[in-house]
Design an enzyme around this catalytic site. Structure first.
Site, PDB file in Angstrom:
ATOM      1  N   ASP A  87     -12.711 -56.131  46.948  1.00 53.29           N
ATOM      2  CA  ASP A  87     -11.290 -56.286  47.738  1.00 53.29           C
ATOM      3  C   ASP A  87     -10.551 -55.885  46.464  1.00 53.29           C
ATOM      4  O   ASP A  87      -9.597 -55.271  46.720  1.00 53.29           O
ATOM      5  CB  ASP A  87     -11.111 -57.615  47.739  1.00 53.29           C
ATOM      6  CG  ASP A  87     -12.062 -58.262  48.998  1.00 53.29           C
ATOM      7  OD1 ASP A  87     -12.870 -57.168  49.644  1.00 53.29           O
ATOM      8  OD2 ASP A  87     -12.385 -59.371  49.240  1.00 53.29           O
ATOM      9  N   LYS A 130     -10.853 -67.942  53.272  1.00 54.23           N
ATOM     10  CA  LYS A 130     -11.829 -67.845  52.227  1.00 54.23           C
ATOM     11  C   LYS A 130     -11.907 -69.152  51.422  1.00 54.23           C
ATOM     12  O   LYS A 130     -13.142 -69.438  50.842  1.00 54.23           O
ATOM     13  CB  LYS A 130     -11.663 -66.857  51.068  1.00 54.23           C
ATOM     14  CG  LYS A 130     -12.478 -65.494  51.502  1.00 54.23           C
ATOM     15  CD  LYS A 130     -12.239 -64.748  49.909  1.00 54.23           C
ATOM     16  CE  LYS A 130     -11.774 -63.416  50.240  1.00 54.23           C
ATOM     17  NZ  LYS A 130     -11.708 -62.729  48.864  1.00 54.23           N
ATOM     18  N   SER A 143      -8.117 -59.239  52.833  1.00 54.79           N
ATOM     19  CA  SER A 143      -8.188 -59.512  51.348  1.00 54.79           C
ATOM     20  C   SER A 143      -6.493 -59.695  51.157  1.00 54.79           C
ATOM     21  O   SER A 143      -6.115 -59.337  49.980  1.00 54.79           O
ATOM     22  CB  SER A 143      -8.480 -58.126  50.605  1.00 54.79           C
ATOM     23  OG  SER A 143      -9.755 -57.867  50.745  1.00 54.79           O
ATOM     24  N   SER A 144      -5.954 -60.649  51.771  1.00 52.46           N
ATOM     25  CA  SER A 144      -4.652 -61.049  51.581  1.00 52.46           C
ATOM     26  C   SER A 144      -4.584 -61.554  50.263  1.00 52.46           C
ATOM     27  O   SER A 144      -3.553 -61.772  49.338  1.00 52.46           O
ATOM     28  CB  SER A 144      -3.762 -61.723  52.695  1.00 52.46           C
ATOM     29  OG  SER A 144      -4.608 -62.995  52.911  1.00 52.46           O
ATOM     30  N   GLY A 160      -9.661 -61.520  56.965  1.00 52.72           N
ATOM     31  CA  GLY A 160     -10.647 -60.855  56.113  1.00 52.72           C
ATOM     32  C   GLY A 160      -9.986 -59.501  55.662  1.00 52.72           C
ATOM     33  O   GLY A 160     -10.823 -58.597  55.431  1.00 52.72           O
ATOM     34  N   ARG A 200      -6.906 -54.446  52.349  1.00 56.42           N
ATOM     35  CA  ARG A 200      -7.962 -53.251  52.678  1.00 56.42           C
ATOM     36  C   ARG A 200      -8.529 -53.561  53.980  1.00 56.42           C
ATOM     37  O   ARG A 200      -8.843 -54.638  54.390  1.00 56.42           O
ATOM     38  CB  ARG A 200      -8.861 -53.477  51.413  1.00 56.42           C
ATOM     39  CG  ARG A 200      -9.796 -54.645  51.200  1.00 56.42           C
ATOM     40  CD  ARG A 200     -11.096 -54.419  52.083  1.00 56.42           C
ATOM     41  NE  ARG A 200     -11.746 -55.816  51.774  1.00 56.42           N
ATOM     42  CZ  ARG A 200     -11.895 -56.653  52.878  1.00 56.42           C
ATOM     43  NH1 ARG A 200     -11.241 -56.232  53.770  1.00 56.42           N
ATOM     44  NH2 ARG A 200     -12.530 -57.628  52.613  1.00 56.42           N
ATOM     45  N   HIS A 217     -20.906 -57.392  52.604  1.00 61.68           N
ATOM     46  CA  HIS A 217     -21.815 -58.125  51.786  1.00 61.68           C
ATOM     47  C   HIS A 217     -22.803 -57.714  50.956  1.00 61.68           C
ATOM     48  O   HIS A 217     -23.910 -57.965  50.790  1.00 61.68           O
ATOM     49  CB  HIS A 217     -22.490 -59.087  52.778  1.00 61.68           C
ATOM     50  CG  HIS A 217     -21.635 -60.272  53.231  1.00 61.68           C
ATOM     51  ND1 HIS A 217     -21.262 -61.211  52.830  1.00 61.68           N
ATOM     52  CD2 HIS A 217     -20.920 -59.991  54.364  1.00 61.68           C
ATOM     53  CE1 HIS A 217     -20.102 -62.113  53.560  1.00 61.68           C
ATOM     54  NE2 HIS A 217     -20.076 -61.280  54.617  1.00 61.68           N
TER      55      HIS A 217
END
Ligand code: GLA
Length: 417
Positions: free
Chosen positions: A188, A232, A143-144, A141, A38, A45
């Site tokens: 996500d 992450k 969302s893999s 960033g 996405r 946040h």
């Protein structure tokens, strides 16, 4: 008539099926699960604070070819060599791999849904053979990792005949991902599952709800990697979790100041008292230069920007949406402190090149920046960024994996073969 996108997807699916057969001794997969990454247009946040976001699902996705096994084993292969194979038993308690291992995201989903299966039907989990591939840039960033959790959850549910409505599935996937140790919200996973072609999604939390907002034809987003990894489970995790902690402290202080000791999230205060009263009350509880105050101000004001951005997008007012995105970036940089020199450079190039709005997207600390614009000017802007950013900083890297222009695409699904 088939569109080129359909033809490309069919080609990808048959390549994935063939790769599965090669990896598993000629066996054919039973189905394919596909979960997109996405882009978040605005609302950074805010999710774990119980406040809304406005992302859309990308055409880029994690894809898993899978076939049930007669035992509880999960046998994992990745199409890319840098991701080593992994095998483990599907159960409600699965030992972690070392941090950074891709298999942890698969384990996250399997452990959570195996527990759910046991709790709801008393059944033990059935395992599967799985071949994973995908084209979402990693540690960017986008969302893999959540897409891998979602695709695994879909495969697990298919193999174990576990059927959940999409919103419930999204909530479970968000809870499942805490296995990797990041205290993320639910944006996500919800964006990946509920994504709708041609639409952004206004997502609300506690309770989770999603409303599609049409994204006008002819408009798109240019997404460019800052060349700084935002992984992450690695360096960015501690910083991310620190921000979550700072918001919890802000909520606790507000609880005392506004006499709502049991309200757990900043969103509870925003909804009851409004931004101005919350900022004032917190400002009286901490010094004016306190990080806690800065973080909370970002969260409250960002939620207001999301509300305004949703209205602007629904009205096709892309100029206002762009302005709000740029304001959101300034707040992410100055109040939430999640930008960095490379992201700043990209945002500057975007705005100088005529984008209507520009910002970092996702958790920050590196990863991708996005620019809003009409499709043709964005293509010119992309060529300019190639020259002024990538050819200078990463002349040897293939450009295709670093930047792209995208419009909202469809959400996650399983296709039986
Ligand atoms: C990560 C988390 C999300 C969200 C964003 C920041 O992507 O997984 O839940 O908190 O960061 O907006």
């Amino acid at each position: 008539m088939k569109t080129p996108a359909h033809l490309a997807a069919m080609h990808d699916d048959s390549a994935l099926r063939a790769a599965f057969a090669r990896a598993f001794g000629g066996r054919a997969p039973a189905a394919l699960a596909r979960a997109p990454g996405r882009i978040n247009l605005i609302g950074e946040h805010t999710d774990y604070n119980g406040l809304p976001v406005l992302p859309f699902a990308l055409p880029h996705a994690v894809r898993i070819a899978f076939a049930p096994r007669d035992d509880a084993r999960i046998v994992l292969r990745h199409a890319r060599e840098e991701h080593p194979p992994s095998e483990f038993i599907a159960s409600p308690a699965i030992e972690h791999d070392p941090p950074g291992s891709w298999a942890n995201y698969v384990k996250a989903a399997v452990e959570h849904f195996a527990r759910l299966l046991l709790e709801t039907s008393g059944a033990a989990a059935r395992g599967f053979d799985a071949l994973v591939d995908g084209d979402i840039p990693q540690a960017g960033g986008l969302s893999s990792s959540s897409a891998l959790v979602v695709a695994t959850a879909l495969a697990f549910c298919e193999v174990n005949a576990l059927s959940l409505p999409p919103l419930e599935l999204a909530s479970h996937c968000a809870a499942a991902e805490r296995y990797v140790g990041t205290q993320g919200g639910g944006m996500d996973q919800a964006a990946s599952i509920l994504g709708a072609p041609g639409c952004a999604l206004r997502i609300d939390f506690f309770p989770l709800a999603a409303t599609p907002v049409p994204f006008p034809e002819g408009w798109a987003v240019l997404a460019c990697h800052s060349l700084v990894r935002a992984a992450k489970t690695e360096e960015a995790r501690a910083e991310f979790n620190r921000r979550v902690g700072e918001c919890r402290v802000a909520a606790a202080l507000l609880g005392r100041a506004l006499d709502r000791p049991e309200a757990p999230r900043l969103g509870d205060f925003a909804k009851e008292f409004g931004t101005a009263a919350c900022v004032r009350a917190l400002g009286e509880a901490v010094p004016p230069d306190s990080k806690i105050l800065a973080r909370a101000r970002h969260v409250f004001e960002e939620a207001e920007r999301v509300a305004e951005a949703t209205r602007a997008l629904a009205a096709g007012d892309m100029r206002t949406l762009g302005r709000l995105m740029s304001d959101a970036h300034a707040s992410a940089r100055d109040l939430y402190e999640i930008s960095g020199p490379a992201l700043e450079e990209l945002v500057r190039l975007f705005l100088e090149g005529g984008a209507l709005g520009a910002r970092l997207t996702g958790a920050g600390f590196g990863g991708f920046a996005i620019a809003l614009g009409e499709e043709d000017p964005l293509a010119r802007l992309m060529a300019e960024v190639d020259d002024r950013f990538y050819r200078v900083r990463a002349p040897a890297r293939p450009l295709e994996e670093l930047r792209f222009i995208a419009r909202p695409a469809e959400g996650a699904r399983v296709v039986r073969v």
